[in-house]
Design a protein around this motif. Structure first.
Motif, PDB file in Angstrom:
ATOM      1  N   ARG A  91       0.832  -1.206   0.000  1.00 20.11           N
ATOM      2  CA  ARG A  91       0.000   0.000   0.000  1.00 20.11           C
ATOM      3  C   ARG A  91       0.867   1.257   0.000  1.00 20.11           C
ATOM      4  NH1 ARG A  91      -1.631   3.919   3.067  1.00 20.11           N
ATOM      5  NH2 ARG A  91      -0.438   3.193   4.873  1.00 20.11           N
ATOM      6  N   ARG A  92       1.964   1.209   0.750  1.00 21.63           N
ATOM      7  CA  ARG A  92       2.870   2.358   0.824  1.00 21.63           C
ATOM      8  C   ARG A  92       3.886   2.365  -0.317  1.00 21.63           C
ATOM      9  NH1 ARG A  92       5.535   2.738   6.591  1.00 21.63           N
ATOM     10  NH2 ARG A  92       6.629   4.394   5.452  1.00 21.63           N
ATOM     11  N   ARG A  93       3.832   1.341  -1.174  1.00 26.68           N
ATOM     12  CA  ARG A  93       4.731   1.220  -2.312  1.00 26.68           C
ATOM     13  C   ARG A  93       6.194   1.239  -1.869  1.00 26.68           C
ATOM     14  NH1 ARG A  93       2.530   1.518  -7.111  1.00 26.68           N
ATOM     15  NH2 ARG A  93       4.353   2.459  -8.128  1.00 26.68           N
ATOM     16  N   LEU A  94       6.473   0.485  -0.810  1.00 28.00           N
ATOM     17  CA  LEU A  94       7.847   0.358  -0.322  1.00 28.00           C
ATOM     18  C   LEU A  94       8.626  -0.607  -1.209  1.00 28.00           C
ATOM     19  CD1 LEU A  94       7.195   0.021   3.536  1.00 28.00           C
ATOM     20  CD2 LEU A  94       7.788   2.089   2.256  1.00 28.00           C
ATOM     21  N   PHE A  95       9.917  -0.373  -1.317  1.00 30.97           N
ATOM     22  CA  PHE A  95      10.822  -1.250  -2.066  1.00 30.97           C
ATOM     23  C   PHE A  95      11.245  -2.365  -1.108  1.00 30.97           C
ATOM     24  CE2 PHE A  95      15.468  -1.586  -3.636  1.00 30.97           C
ATOM     25  CZ  PHE A  95      15.173  -2.743  -4.347  1.00 30.97           C
ATOM     26  N   THR A  96      10.588  -3.528  -1.223  1.00 32.29           N
ATOM     27  CA  THR A  96      10.780  -4.580  -0.229  1.00 32.29           C
ATOM     28  C   THR A  96      11.567  -5.759  -0.775  1.00 32.29           C
ATOM     29  OG1 THR A  96       8.649  -5.588  -0.788  1.00 32.29           O
ATOM     30  CG2 THR A  96       8.663  -3.997   1.021  1.00 32.29           C
ATOM     31  N   LEU A  97      12.317  -6.385   0.118  1.00 27.05           N
ATOM     32  CA  LEU A  97      13.066  -7.601  -0.154  1.00 27.05           C
ATOM     33  C   LEU A  97      12.707  -8.607   0.926  1.00 27.05           C
ATOM     34  CD1 LEU A  97      16.492  -5.873  -0.837  1.00 27.05           C
ATOM     35  CD2 LEU A  97      15.058  -6.970  -2.567  1.00 27.05           C
ATOM     36  N   ASP A  98      12.329  -9.800   0.516  1.00 29.37           N
ATOM     37  CA  ASP A  98      11.844 -10.796   1.470  1.00 29.37           C
ATOM     38  C   ASP A  98      12.963 -11.775   1.817  1.00 29.37           C
ATOM     39  OD1 ASP A  98      10.411 -12.481   3.057  1.00 29.37           O
ATOM     40  OD2 ASP A  98       8.935 -13.042   1.541  1.00 29.37           O
ATOM     41  N   ALA A  99      13.455 -11.705   3.064  1.00 28.00           N
ATOM     42  CA  ALA A  99      14.509 -12.606   3.527  1.00 28.00           C
ATOM     43  C   ALA A  99      13.940 -13.795   4.298  1.00 28.00           C
ATOM     44  CB  ALA A  99      15.510 -11.851   4.392  1.00 28.00           C
ATOM     45  N   THR A 100      12.631 -14.014   4.219  1.00 25.90           N
ATOM     46  CA  THR A 100      12.027 -15.158   4.896  1.00 25.90           C
ATOM     47  C   THR A 100      12.723 -16.454   4.467  1.00 25.90           C
ATOM     48  OG1 THR A 100       9.876 -14.048   4.963  1.00 25.90           O
ATOM     49  CG2 THR A 100       9.895 -16.427   5.313  1.00 25.90           C
ATOM     50  N   CYS A 101      13.078 -17.282   5.425  1.00 27.00           N
ATOM     51  CA  CYS A 101      13.687 -18.570   5.099  1.00 27.00           C
ATOM     52  C   CYS A 101      12.731 -19.363   4.209  1.00 27.00           C
ATOM     53  CB  CYS A 101      13.982 -19.360   6.365  1.00 27.00           C
ATOM     54  SG  CYS A 101      14.559 -21.046   6.052  1.00 27.00           S
ATOM     55  N   PRO A 102      13.207 -19.932   3.112  1.00 22.99           N
ATOM     56  CA  PRO A 102      12.320 -20.714   2.241  1.00 22.99           C
ATOM     57  C   PRO A 102      11.612 -21.857   2.959  1.00 22.99           C
ATOM     58  CG  PRO A 102      14.345 -20.211   1.085  1.00 22.99           C
ATOM     59  CD  PRO A 102      14.551 -19.768   2.512  1.00 22.99           C
ATOM     60  N   LEU A 103      12.211 -22.384   4.020  1.00 14.55           N
ATOM     61  CA  LEU A 103      11.550 -23.464   4.755  1.00 14.55           C
ATOM     62  C   LEU A 103      10.405 -22.934   5.607  1.00 14.55           C
ATOM     63  CD1 LEU A 103      14.653 -25.626   5.740  1.00 14.55           C
ATOM     64  CD2 LEU A 103      13.122 -25.848   3.770  1.00 14.55           C
ATOM     65  N   VAL A 104      10.493 -21.678   6.029  1.00 14.93           N
ATOM     66  CA  VAL A 104       9.366 -21.033   6.709  1.00 14.93           C
ATOM     67  C   VAL A 104       8.267 -20.736   5.697  1.00 14.93           C
ATOM     68  CG1 VAL A 104       8.612 -19.000   8.010  1.00 14.93           C
ATOM     69  CG2 VAL A 104      10.812 -20.078   8.533  1.00 14.93           C
ATOM     70  N   THR A 105       8.652 -20.261   4.530  1.00 12.20           N
ATOM     71  CA  THR A 105       7.670 -20.017   3.470  1.00 12.20           C
ATOM     72  C   THR A 105       6.919 -21.293   3.122  1.00 12.20           C
ATOM     73  OG1 THR A 105       9.012 -18.218   2.563  1.00 12.20           O
ATOM     74  CG2 THR A 105       7.381 -19.213   1.091  1.00 12.20           C
TER      75      THR A 105
END
Length: 326
Positions: A91-105
């Motif tokens: 919504r805020r149009r932030l430039f995001t990078l997802d470091a979530t562990c793939p095993l958590v995903t």
């Protein structure tokens, strides 16, 4: 004369692939885009790692409302976040990078699959842990019931007449989780589970290595890790249940050398978010105090590596701009 003390180094220990990936994401974002880079929550639960990244320009926050709309990269930690956090970032149009562990995903997708199939989720985990908050936040309120231990498993009352499935936090005790699942399965015939165990390979391997160290005679196990690191705390518990004393230290200076010197055989391991440099600090501190023979106790070889998000591997680098989470 042989050394008076033996130090058994558990292997695997320390960084896992998910932690290594998360740290590399912050490092690469800093290298490509400069400081500041914002990180929601500690990227991993280790003060040494967090302080090192902070010194290089990472700014750690607890919530997105602490981040200005300045176009700088925003990184989600290895523990994962609720969908509401991702929605707010978009919504805020932030430039995001997802470091979530793939095993958590994987656990997130699993919970969503069960929900689509009409099942209520019994999530085995610790209340308030960021990974649990993130997993529960993948589904509507009321779709998940948290089960923390065998006693709760014996008493939990999920919605009547609804099919059930269980999933778990990735950093739990293997033995505790098996006990909880056994209680739930006995109470709820037809309980569905994950296609593959949710507790990650690194957690299982590190716990197995601790058991092997105790079996080799370690009467004290030193665990290098943070008190808010679930997998580190579980390693200490595994050592104690195997019959050894256990101490959790963040740095070598916290180790009581007088107490350690009373043990002829000492085990040493590290949680998945603790770097090897901190393990070697402990080795050096013990070696300076007692005559020490160091041996490796290896139960598995880990060669898994997780790729970085595409936004950090493009050449030339993608400039910071409004971007949905990778």
């Amino acid at each position: 004369m042989p050394p008076a003390h033996t130090l058994l180094l558990a292997a695997p220990r320390g960084f896992c692939a998910g932690v290594d990936r998360a740290i590399r994401i912050v490092e690469e974002a800093l290298a490509r885009h400069g400081a500041p880079v914002y990180v929601r929550h500690e990227i991993v639960h280790n003060r040494h790692v967090v302080d090192g990244l902070r010194a290089r320009g990472a700014v750690f926050v607890e919530e997105l409302d602490e981040i200005p709309d300045d176009g700088r990269p925003v990184i989600f930690s290895a523990h994962g976040v609720a969908k509401s956090v991702v929605s707010e970032a978009m919504r805020r149009r932030l430039f995001t990078l997802d470091a979530t562990c793939p095993l958590v995903t994987k656990v997130h997708r699993e919970a969503e699959r069960h929900h689509r199939q009409g099942r209520h989720i019994l999530l085995i985990g610790h209340a308030g842990h960021p990974e649990v908050v993130g997993t529960m936040g993948q589904l509507p309120v009321g779709a998940v019931t948290l089960v923390e231990d065998a006693a709760q498993a014996a008493a939990v009352q999920p919605p009547a007449g609804v099919p059930l499935a269980w999933t778990s936090q990735t950093t739990l005790s293997v033995d505790d989780t098996a006990e909880i699942v056994a209680v739930l399965a006995a109470r709820f015939p037809g309980l569905a589970g994950p296609a593959k165990e949710d507790i990650c390979y690194a957690t299982s391997n590190r716990q197995a290595a601790v058991k092997a160290v105790v079996a080799r005679g370690a009467s004290l196990v030193v665990v290098v890790g943070a008190p808010n690191s679930s997998n580190s705390v579980r390693l200490a518990e595994v050592a104690q249940r195997a019959g050894a004393e256990a101490v959790l230290v963040q740095r070598a200076a916290e180790l009581d050398l007088d107490a350690a010197a009373r043990h002829a055989v000492i085990g040493l391991t590290a949680g998945a978010s603790a770097p090897e440099s901190l393990v070697q600090e402990v080795v050096a501190r013990l070696s300076a105090r007692v005559d020490l023979a160091v041996e490796d106790v290896t139960v598995a070889e880990e060669r898994i590596e997780f790729r970085l998000p595409p936004a950090l591997t493009r050449d030339p680098p993608l400039a910071p701009r409004p971007l949905a989470a990778d």
